[in-house]
Design an enzyme around this catalytic site. Structure first.
Site, mmCIF file in Angstrom:
data_model
loop_
_atom_site.group_PDB
_atom_site.id
_atom_site.type_symbol
_atom_site.label_atom_id
_atom_site.label_comp_id
_atom_site.label_asym_id
_atom_site.label_seq_id
_atom_site.Cartn_x
_atom_site.Cartn_y
_atom_site.Cartn_z
ATOM 1 N N GLY A 82 2.722 2.693 10.743
ATOM 2 C CA GLY A 82 3.515 3.719 10.294
ATOM 3 C C GLY A 82 4.179 4.184 11.784
ATOM 4 O O GLY A 82 5.190 5.221 11.604
ATOM 5 N N HIS A 116 -9.343 1.299 4.844
ATOM 6 C CA HIS A 116 -8.100 1.588 5.579
ATOM 7 C C HIS A 116 -8.329 2.517 6.794
ATOM 8 O O HIS A 116 -9.104 3.329 6.758
ATOM 9 C CB HIS A 116 -7.100 1.988 4.583
ATOM 10 C CG HIS A 116 -5.526 1.927 5.105
ATOM 11 N ND1 HIS A 116 -5.114 2.919 5.888
ATOM 12 C CD2 HIS A 116 -4.450 1.205 5.178
ATOM 13 C CE1 HIS A 116 -3.912 2.816 6.342
ATOM 14 N NE2 HIS A 116 -3.453 1.572 5.959
ATOM 15 N N ASN A 138 0.946 -1.135 -0.044
ATOM 16 C CA ASN A 138 0.154 0.037 0.038
ATOM 17 C C ASN A 138 1.017 1.324 0.031
ATOM 18 O O ASN A 138 1.376 1.675 0.995
ATOM 19 C CB ASN A 138 -0.838 -0.027 1.199
ATOM 20 C CG ASN A 138 -1.687 1.354 1.499
ATOM 21 O OD1 ASN A 138 -1.783 2.117 0.565
ATOM 22 N ND2 ASN A 138 -2.255 1.438 2.576
ATOM 23 N N GLU A 190 -5.387 -4.652 10.798
ATOM 24 C CA GLU A 190 -4.310 -3.477 11.086
ATOM 25 C C GLU A 190 -4.645 -2.844 12.440
ATOM 26 O O GLU A 190 -5.442 -1.903 12.175
ATOM 27 C CB GLU A 190 -4.400 -2.792 9.896
ATOM 28 C CG GLU A 190 -3.940 -3.237 8.394
ATOM 29 C CD GLU A 190 -3.341 -2.350 7.528
ATOM 30 O OE1 GLU A 190 -2.344 -2.775 6.881
ATOM 31 O OE2 GLU A 190 -3.930 -1.373 7.287
ATOM 32 N N LYS A 208 0.241 4.170 -0.255
ATOM 33 C CA LYS A 208 -0.448 5.612 0.225
ATOM 34 C C LYS A 208 -0.174 6.674 -0.728
ATOM 35 O O LYS A 208 -0.082 6.427 -1.922
ATOM 36 C CB LYS A 208 0.003 5.821 1.771
ATOM 37 C CG LYS A 208 -0.090 4.538 2.466
ATOM 38 C CD LYS A 208 -0.018 4.625 4.036
ATOM 39 C CE LYS A 208 0.004 3.521 4.680
ATOM 40 N NZ LYS A 208 0.199 3.608 6.110
ATOM 41 N N GLU A 216 -6.682 4.840 7.608
ATOM 42 C CA GLU A 216 -6.168 6.183 7.345
ATOM 43 C C GLU A 216 -7.679 6.683 6.696
ATOM 44 O O GLU A 216 -8.107 7.996 6.923
ATOM 45 C CB GLU A 216 -5.205 6.308 6.565
ATOM 46 C CG GLU A 216 -3.888 6.284 7.354
ATOM 47 C CD GLU A 216 -2.711 5.509 6.490
ATOM 48 O OE1 GLU A 216 -2.740 5.752 5.350
ATOM 49 O OE2 GLU A 216 -1.670 5.060 7.336
ATOM 50 N N SER A 234 3.594 -1.680 10.229
ATOM 51 C CA SER A 234 5.078 -1.985 10.390
ATOM 52 C C SER A 234 5.669 -3.281 10.018
ATOM 53 O O SER A 234 6.658 -3.718 10.730
ATOM 54 C CB SER A 234 5.508 -1.454 11.886
ATOM 55 O OG SER A 234 5.194 -0.016 11.965
#
Ligand code: PGA
Length: 249
Positions: free
Chosen positions: A173, A95, A9, A167, A11, A97, A213
Site C-alpha cells: 500500500g 496477512h 485482496n 509480502e 481488504k 495487516e 504495490s
C-alpha cells in the site's frame, strides 16, 4: 511447471453490490486467460454474491481470513467449513495487516492454515518483514522464523496444498514495490526453507506469490524472477482493468 496464481485482496473495500459489478466487468477481461489461476478475495459479507457472479467463469473466490475452530461461541468469527459451504475455495492467512492490527501470530497462522486445509480450502499463507527489520538486516531471520512457526509444522502432504506469499510490509500500500531483484532474493530464500524442511520435490512445486504495490507496469519484471509464481494484489485489484492487465501481463 508451476501454474501462476493472481489473487486480488480487496481488504475492507466494496459492498456486495460493488463486488457483483466488479465481477461482471472483470470476468470478460480474463476469460481467455488460462495460463494462471485467478482468485478474488472480497470481504466476508460479499463472498456469497461474488461466488454467484463468478459461477461458470475461470475466477475462484477466496476469503481474507478464517478462524481455526469449526463452530462455537466465538463472536464475529467465521470458520473454514462455513467459507467452503459459501463457495470459497481459497483463503488468505496471516496477512501482515492481520498480524499488525489484529494480533495474528505464527501460532495462529499455523492453526488457521490447518483448519483451511481440513475444509478443502487452499490457504495463501503470507510472510514478510517490516521496514525496520529489513533495515536492520533481519529479513532472512524474520522469514525463517515465520516459516518455522507458521508452516514448518505442516505435514508434507499438507504443505503441498498451500500457496505462500512473500509480502514485504514496507511495500504494501506504499507504492514502493520491491525491485524484482529484492523480491527474487527473498523468494529464493523462502524456497530454500521449503527445501530444507520438505525436500527438493516439494520445493520445486511450491508456489510463492509476491505482494506489495503490484501494478500493471511492474508485474512483468517481477514475473521474470524464476522463483516468483504470481501475485497477491491489494490496491490495484479494486479496478477490473488494472487487475486484468496484471493477470494478462
Ligand atoms: P497492495 O497490497 O497491492 O495494495 O500493496 C498488497 C497486499 O496487502 O496483499
Amino acid at each position: 511447471m508451476r501454474k501462476p496464481v493472481f489473487a486480488g485482496n480487496w481488504k475492507m473495500f466494496k459492498t456486495p453490490t460493488e463486488a457483483a459489478g466488479f465481477l461482471h466487468d472483470f470476468a470478460p477481461l480474463v476469460a481467455s486467460s488460462n495460463r494462471s489461476e485467478i482468485v478474488i478475495c472480497p470481504p466476508f459479507i460479499a463472498v456469497p454474491i461474488a461466488v454467484d457472479a463468478a459461477r461458470g467463469s475461470n475466477i475462484a473466490i477466496g476469503a481474507q481470513d478464517v478462524f481455526w475452530l469449526k463452530e462455537g461461541a466465538y463472536t464475529g468469527e467465521v470458520s473454514a467449513t462455513m467459507l467452503a459451504a459459501a463457495g470459497c475455495s481459497w483463503v488468505i492467512v496471516g496477512h501482515s495487516e492481520r498480524r499488525q492490527y489484529f494480533g495474528e501470530t505464527d501460532e495462529s497462522v499455523f492453526k488457521k492454515t490447518v483448519a483451511a486445509l481440513d475444509a478443502g480450502l487452499t490457504p495463501i499463507v503470507c510472510v514478510g518483514e517490516r521496514l525496520e527489520e529489513r533495515e536492520a538486516g533481519m529479513t532472512e531471520n524474520v522469514l525463517s522464523t515465520q516459516f518455522a512457526g507458521g508452516l514448518a509444522g505442516l505435514t508434507p502432504d499438507q504443505f503441498a496444498k498451500i500457496v505462500m506469499a512473500y509480502e514485504p510490509v514496507w511495500a504494501i500500500g506504499t507504492g514502493r514495490t520491491a525491485t524484482p531483484e529484492i523480491a527474487g532474493e527473498a523468494h529464493r530464500f523462502l524456497r530454500d526453507q521449503v527445501r530444507s524442511r520438505f525436500g527438493d520435490q516439494t520445493c520445486q512445486s511450491c508456489r510463492i506469490l509476491y505482494g506489495g504495490s503490484v501494478k500493471p507496469d511492474n508485474i512483468k519484471g517481477l514475473m521474470a524472477q524464476p522463483d516468483l509464481d504470481g501475485a497477491l494484489v491489494g490496491g490495484a485489484s479494486l479496478d477490473p482493468a488494472a487487475l486484468a492487465a496484471i493477470v494478462n501481463f
